[in-house]
Design a protein around this motif. Structure first.
Motif, PDB file in Angstrom:
ATOM      1  N   HIS A   2       0.842  -1.196   0.000  1.00 25.72           N
ATOM      2  CA  HIS A   2       0.000   0.000   0.000  1.00 25.72           C
ATOM      3  C   HIS A   2       0.880   1.250   0.000  1.00 25.72           C
ATOM      4  O   HIS A   2       1.871   1.314   0.716  1.00 25.72           O
ATOM      5  N   ASN A   3       0.491   2.219  -0.828  1.00 23.90           N
ATOM      6  CA  ASN A   3       1.270   3.455  -0.864  1.00 23.90           C
ATOM      7  C   ASN A   3       0.372   4.650  -1.163  1.00 23.90           C
ATOM      8  O   ASN A   3      -0.785   4.486  -1.552  1.00 23.90           O
ATOM      9  N   LYS A   4       0.918   5.826  -0.964  1.00 23.23           N
ATOM     10  CA  LYS A   4       0.195   7.077  -1.190  1.00 23.23           C
ATOM     11  C   LYS A   4       0.838   7.894  -2.313  1.00 23.23           C
ATOM     12  O   LYS A   4       0.753   9.116  -2.326  1.00 23.23           O
ATOM     13  N   LEU A   5       1.469   7.203  -3.247  1.00 21.28           N
ATOM     14  CA  LEU A   5       2.142   7.890  -4.342  1.00 21.28           C
ATOM     15  C   LEU A   5       1.175   8.724  -5.176  1.00 21.28           C
ATOM     16  O   LEU A   5       1.449   9.890  -5.471  1.00 21.28           O
ATOM     17  N   ARG A   6       0.069   8.133  -5.550  1.00 22.73           N
ATOM     18  CA  ARG A   6      -0.879   8.845  -6.407  1.00 22.73           C
ATOM     19  C   ARG A   6      -1.439  10.080  -5.699  1.00 22.73           C
ATOM     20  O   ARG A   6      -1.579  11.135  -6.304  1.00 22.73           O
ATOM     21  N   VAL A   7      -1.748   9.945  -4.421  1.00 25.60           N
ATOM     22  CA  VAL A   7      -2.279  11.070  -3.652  1.00 25.60           C
ATOM     23  C   VAL A   7      -1.267  12.212  -3.620  1.00 25.60           C
ATOM     24  O   VAL A   7      -1.602  13.375  -3.863  1.00 25.60           O
ATOM     25  N   ARG A   8      -0.013  11.874  -3.331  1.00 27.32           N
ATOM     26  CA  ARG A   8       1.023  12.908  -3.249  1.00 27.32           C
ATOM     27  C   ARG A   8       1.276  13.546  -4.618  1.00 27.32           C
ATOM     28  O   ARG A   8       1.453  14.761  -4.723  1.00 27.32           O
ATOM     29  N   ARG A   9       1.277  12.735  -5.670  1.00 24.92           N
ATOM     30  CA  ARG A   9       1.444  13.286  -7.022  1.00 24.92           C
ATOM     31  C   ARG A   9       0.337  14.281  -7.336  1.00 24.92           C
ATOM     32  O   ARG A   9       0.577  15.352  -7.893  1.00 24.92           O
ATOM     33  N   ALA A  10      -0.892  13.928  -6.965  1.00 28.64           N
ATOM     34  CA  ALA A  10      -2.034  14.804  -7.227  1.00 28.64           C
ATOM     35  C   ALA A  10      -1.908  16.119  -6.447  1.00 28.64           C
ATOM     36  O   ALA A  10      -2.211  17.186  -6.981  1.00 28.64           O
ATOM     37  N   GLU A  11      -1.441  16.026  -5.202  1.00 31.88           N
ATOM     38  CA  GLU A  11      -1.238  17.235  -4.400  1.00 31.88           C
ATOM     39  C   GLU A  11      -0.260  18.185  -5.084  1.00 31.88           C
ATOM     40  O   GLU A  11      -0.423  19.403  -5.028  1.00 31.88           O
ATOM     41  N   LEU A  12       0.742  17.613  -5.723  1.00 27.56           N
ATOM     42  CA  LEU A  12       1.778  18.413  -6.392  1.00 27.56           C
ATOM     43  C   LEU A  12       1.457  18.676  -7.869  1.00 27.56           C
ATOM     44  O   LEU A  12       2.229  19.327  -8.560  1.00 27.56           O
ATOM     45  N   GLU A  13       0.318  18.122  -8.314  1.00 32.88           N
ATOM     46  CA  GLU A  13      -0.114  18.256  -9.712  1.00 32.88           C
ATOM     47  C   GLU A  13       0.951  17.761 -10.689  1.00 32.88           C
ATOM     48  O   GLU A  13       1.275  18.429 -11.679  1.00 32.88           O
ATOM     49  N   LEU A  14       1.480  16.579 -10.392  1.00 28.58           N
ATOM     50  CA  LEU A  14       2.502  15.966 -11.241  1.00 28.58           C
ATOM     51  C   LEU A  14       1.959  14.706 -11.901  1.00 28.58           C
ATOM     52  O   LEU A  14       1.247  13.924 -11.274  1.00 28.58           O
ATOM     53  N   VAL A  21      10.660  11.208 -14.784  1.00 29.82           N
ATOM     54  CA  VAL A  21      11.760  11.969 -15.377  1.00 29.82           C
ATOM     55  C   VAL A  21      12.713  12.474 -14.294  1.00 29.82           C
ATOM     56  O   VAL A  21      13.919  12.580 -14.524  1.00 29.82           O
ATOM     57  N   LYS A  22      12.193  12.742 -13.108  1.00 30.19           N
ATOM     58  CA  LYS A  22      13.028  13.242 -12.002  1.00 30.19           C
ATOM     59  C   LYS A  22      13.939  12.166 -11.419  1.00 30.19           C
ATOM     60  O   LYS A  22      14.878  12.471 -10.699  1.00 30.19           O
ATOM     61  N   ILE A  23      13.631  10.891 -11.697  1.00 30.05           N
ATOM     62  CA  ILE A  23      14.355   9.785 -11.074  1.00 30.05           C
ATOM     63  C   ILE A  23      15.067   8.963 -12.144  1.00 30.05           C
ATOM     64  O   ILE A  23      14.433   8.267 -12.942  1.00 30.05           O
ATOM     65  N   GLU A  24      16.376   9.035 -12.127  1.00 34.56           N
ATOM     66  CA  GLU A  24      17.175   8.298 -13.106  1.00 34.56           C
ATOM     67  C   GLU A  24      16.925   6.798 -12.962  1.00 34.56           C
ATOM     68  O   GLU A  24      16.962   6.243 -11.862  1.00 34.56           O
ATOM     69  N   THR A  42      12.141  -0.964  -4.713  1.00 32.29           N
ATOM     70  CA  THR A  42      13.383  -1.220  -3.987  1.00 32.29           C
ATOM     71  C   THR A  42      13.568  -0.112  -2.954  1.00 32.29           C
ATOM     72  O   THR A  42      12.907   0.936  -3.017  1.00 32.29           O
ATOM     73  N   ALA A  43      14.487  -0.316  -2.033  1.00 29.96           N
ATOM     74  CA  ALA A  43      14.786   0.719  -1.035  1.00 29.96           C
ATOM     75  C   ALA A  43      15.260   1.991  -1.723  1.00 29.96           C
ATOM     76  O   ALA A  43      14.886   3.101  -1.314  1.00 29.96           O
ATOM     77  N   GLU A  44      16.051   1.846  -2.781  1.00 24.65           N
ATOM     78  CA  GLU A  44      16.542   3.007  -3.523  1.00 24.65           C
ATOM     79  C   GLU A  44      15.404   3.761  -4.193  1.00 24.65           C
ATOM     80  O   GLU A  44      15.385   4.993  -4.215  1.00 24.65           O
ATOM     81  N   GLU A  45      14.451   3.021  -4.748  1.00 25.04           N
ATOM     82  CA  GLU A  45      13.300   3.662  -5.390  1.00 25.04           C
ATOM     83  C   GLU A  45      12.434   4.398  -4.372  1.00 25.04           C
ATOM     84  O   GLU A  45      11.951   5.499  -4.650  1.00 25.04           O
ATOM     85  N   ILE A  46      12.258   3.813  -3.200  1.00 27.30           N
ATOM     86  CA  ILE A  46      11.480   4.469  -2.143  1.00 27.30           C
ATOM     87  C   ILE A  46      12.115   5.802  -1.768  1.00 27.30           C
ATOM     88  O   ILE A  46      11.440   6.825  -1.677  1.00 27.30           O
ATOM     89  N   ARG A  51      12.176  11.811  -2.266  1.00 24.72           N
ATOM     90  CA  ARG A  51      12.875  13.055  -2.634  1.00 24.72           C
ATOM     91  C   ARG A  51      12.148  13.769  -3.771  1.00 24.72           C
ATOM     92  O   ARG A  51      11.938  14.980  -3.724  1.00 24.72           O
ATOM     93  N   ALA A  52      11.761  13.028  -4.798  1.00 23.59           N
ATOM     94  CA  ALA A  52      11.100  13.617  -5.967  1.00 23.59           C
ATOM     95  C   ALA A  52       9.758  14.243  -5.603  1.00 23.59           C
ATOM     96  O   ALA A  52       9.334  15.216  -6.220  1.00 23.59           O
ATOM     97  N   LEU A  53       9.102  13.672  -4.591  1.00 23.96           N
ATOM     98  CA  LEU A  53       7.780  14.161  -4.185  1.00 23.96           C
ATOM     99  C   LEU A  53       7.851  15.011  -2.918  1.00 23.96           C
ATOM    100  O   LEU A  53       6.813  15.310  -2.314  1.00 23.96           O
TER     101      LEU A  53
END
Length: 72
Positions: A2-14, A21-24, A42-46, A51-53
């Protein structure tokens, strides 16, 4: 996971593309699969996603934070 990625993206309008693109090394498809829970990050992706969000890993992945707290 479970994650809140979509919610946070929406808050930032991304879009998924804008975040990817922000994450190599992270594709939009990979981000989509993580958001939907089809793939575990992965831990690195988390860390990179947090950072990106402009937030913390615990905010994006509350169940992971709970599991870590229980393990202590």
């Amino acid at each position: 996971m479970h994650n809140k990625l979509r919610v946070r993206r929406a808050e930032l309008e991304l879009s998924q593309h804008a975040v990817a693109v922000k994450i190599e090394g992270l594709s939009r498809d990979r981000l989509h699969r993580i958001e939907k829970g089809y793939a575990d990050p992965t831990a690195e992706e988390i860390e990179a996603l947090a950072r990106a969000l402009d937030t913390t890993p615990a905010e994006l992945f509350p169940t992971l934070a709970e599991q870590q707290a229980e393990a202590r």
